[in-house]
Enzyme design. Structure first.
Site, PDB file in Angstrom:
ATOM      1  N   LYS A   1       0.986  -1.098  -0.156  1.00 10.35           N
ATOM      2  CA  LYS A   1       0.023   0.014   0.079  1.00 10.35           C
ATOM      3  C   LYS A   1       0.773   1.265  -0.063  1.00 10.35           C
ATOM      4  O   LYS A   1       1.962   1.418   0.645  1.00 10.35           O
ATOM      5  CB  LYS A   1      -0.841  -0.153   1.305  1.00 10.35           C
ATOM      6  CG  LYS A   1      -1.529   1.433   1.447  1.00 10.35           C
ATOM      7  CD  LYS A   1      -2.349   1.234   2.969  1.00 10.35           C
ATOM      8  CE  LYS A   1      -1.648   1.543   4.011  1.00 10.35           C
ATOM      9  NZ  LYS A   1      -2.318   1.850   5.333  1.00 10.35           N
TER      10      LYS A   1
ATOM     11  N   ASP B   1      -6.051  -5.676  10.096  1.00  8.44           N
ATOM     12  CA  ASP B   1      -5.455  -4.329  10.202  1.00  8.44           C
ATOM     13  C   ASP B   1      -5.475  -4.008  11.604  1.00  8.44           C
ATOM     14  O   ASP B   1      -6.053  -4.409  12.529  1.00  8.44           O
ATOM     15  CB  ASP B   1      -5.806  -3.676   9.547  1.00  8.44           C
ATOM     16  CG  ASP B   1      -4.691  -2.289   8.843  1.00  8.44           C
ATOM     17  OD1 ASP B   1      -3.755  -2.318   9.621  1.00  8.44           O
ATOM     18  OD2 ASP B   1      -4.915  -1.613   8.093  1.00  8.44           O
TER      19      ASP B   1
HETATM   20  C1  R5P Z   1      -1.709   2.235   8.800  1.00  7.33           C
HETATM   21  O1  R5P Z   1      -0.473   2.028   8.708  1.00  7.33           O
HETATM   22  C2  R5P Z   1      -2.487   1.589   9.893  1.00  7.33           C
HETATM   23  O2  R5P Z   1      -2.010   0.180  10.084  1.00  7.33           O
HETATM   24  C3  R5P Z   1      -4.007   1.516   9.274  1.00  7.33           C
HETATM   25  O3  R5P Z   1      -3.654   0.761   8.020  1.00  7.33           O
HETATM   26  C4  R5P Z   1      -4.430   2.692   8.808  1.00  7.33           C
HETATM   27  O4  R5P Z   1      -4.313   3.477   9.794  1.00  7.33           O
HETATM   28  C5  R5P Z   1      -5.807   2.632   8.393  1.00  7.33           C
HETATM   29  O5  R5P Z   1      -6.406   4.122   7.989  1.00  7.33           O
HETATM   30  P1  R5P Z   1      -7.341   4.128   6.897  1.00  7.33           P
HETATM   31  O6  R5P Z   1      -8.514   3.340   7.367  1.00  7.33           O
HETATM   32  O7  R5P Z   1      -7.766   5.692   6.933  1.00  7.33           O
HETATM   33  O8  R5P Z   1      -6.905   3.739   5.575  1.00  7.33           O
END
Ligand code: R5P
Length: 328
Positions: A200, A226
């Site tokens: 990503k 996540d």
């Molecule tokens: C980022 O490194 C975290 O692990 C999450 O992937 C991130 O904070 C998710 O944010 P969002 O839902 O705004 O994409």
């Protein structure tokens, strides 16, 4: 002299009142008596309504939205307990906000995770108990003992139960970014599934771009893990890529449901069939439209066990002996 293990007191931050009540039920103790008031100008006052002198005190307080108010409340709580001569103050922070600014990845930016750790220490905290910190190294930002719990046992129980019911056939665990690979890998080992990884790139606070998918998800039930779902850009962009690559069903799971901005609208789209989160952050009313596919798991018993162990000077890592531990 009073034995520090003699008396346990557990107090709630306003954002974590429901979770604190659950933890206290688990520990078979009353929720500590206190009042938090906000003055007309926005200042916060905490008043402890019982004797805490020499006691082993825990404050359960997530620094979730409104982040600055909840953070300030937690610092004021510690100051109040310190001045009331508490014997030992443990801050239990189910969701540690400001954690995503944990390094200088470009010039002239702050490291707020370290700043918040400094504030917590300066307030007079003796130890910290946290769940799924965004980055494991945040433990080292505190010059205090930090017990870092993982919510994986909670997720493993839930998903194993689904497996027993015949769901999750042809399972593939996916990490929606490289930072979370270890967690996805240990979940794959625990639940018996393949592993795939998505590369990503973050474009802004709410926009992400997914790159390559490493591994195959064709005709698989995908379980994406996540630590945080915030604007849901990460999981919904990942879900699009997984669908394009032939995923049969996609479940998104994350410990901390920050769920701000476009998150509810994004997660309501059909690519993701279920969203599984923990109650480290209370779910606000705005997420109601998501309720049909939203599952909330409780970290109450996990925190209760950890507090019980800390109070009795027992090992906390023993809790993870047979399951995936926290991020390292
Ligand atoms: C980022 O490194 C975290 O692990 C999450 O992937 C991130 O904070 C998710 O944010 P969002 O839902 O705004 O994409």
């Amino acid at each position: 002299m009073r034995d520090i293990n003699g008396d346990l007191r557990v107090f709630p931050g306003r954002a974590s009142a429901k979770l604190t009540a659950e933890v206290c039920r688990f520990l078979d103790c009353e929720v500590g008596a206190s009042r938090t008031t906000t003055f007309p100008d926005g200042e916060i006052m905490v008043k402890i309504d019982e004797d805490v002198r020499g006691r082993d005190v825990y404050v359960i307080a997530s620094t979730c939205e409104p982040v600055n108010d909840n953070l300030m409340e937690l610092l004021i709580y510690v100051d109040c307990l310190r001045r009331a001569s508490a014997g030992r103050i443990t801050l239990v922070i189910p969701y540690f906000g400001y954690a995503r600014q944990d390094r200088k990845d470009e010039g002239r930016v702050p490291i707020t995770a370290k700043l918040v750790a400094n504030l917590i220490t300066a307030a007079g905290t003796d130890r910290v108990l946290a769940i799924d910190l965004h980055a494991a190294q945040i433990q080292g930002f505190f010059d205090l003992p930090v017990d870092h719990l993982s919510a994986t046992p909670v997720f493993v129980d839930y998903f194993k139960d689904l497996k027993r019911k015949g769901e999750l056939k042809d399972l593939c665990l996916v990490s929606p970014d490289v930072g979370n690979v270890k967690v996805a890998e240990s979940m794959a080992n625990r639940l018996g599934g393949e592993l795939a990884i998505i590369n990503k790139k973050r474009l802004s606070g709410s926009a992400v771009e997914t790159g390559n998918l490493i591994g195959s998800v064709e005709n698989r039930t995908v379980l994406m893990f996540d630590d945080i779902i915030s604007t849901a850009g990460t999981v919904t962009e990942a879900a699009k890529l997984l669908k394009e690559n032939g995923a049969k069903e996609i479940i998104a799971a994350a410990t901390h449901p920050v769920l701000v901005g476009p998150a509810v609208e994004r997660l309501s789209r059909p690519e993701i069939s279920r969203v599984v989160v923990c109650n480290t952050i209370p779910l606000p009313e705005r997420v109601n439209p998501l309720k049909p596919k939203l599952v909330e798991l409780s970290v109450g018993p996990l925190l209760g066990q950890a507090i019980h162990r800390i109070h009795h000077n027992e090992s906390v890592s023993e809790l993870f002996r047979n399951t995936a531990g926290p991020k390292r």
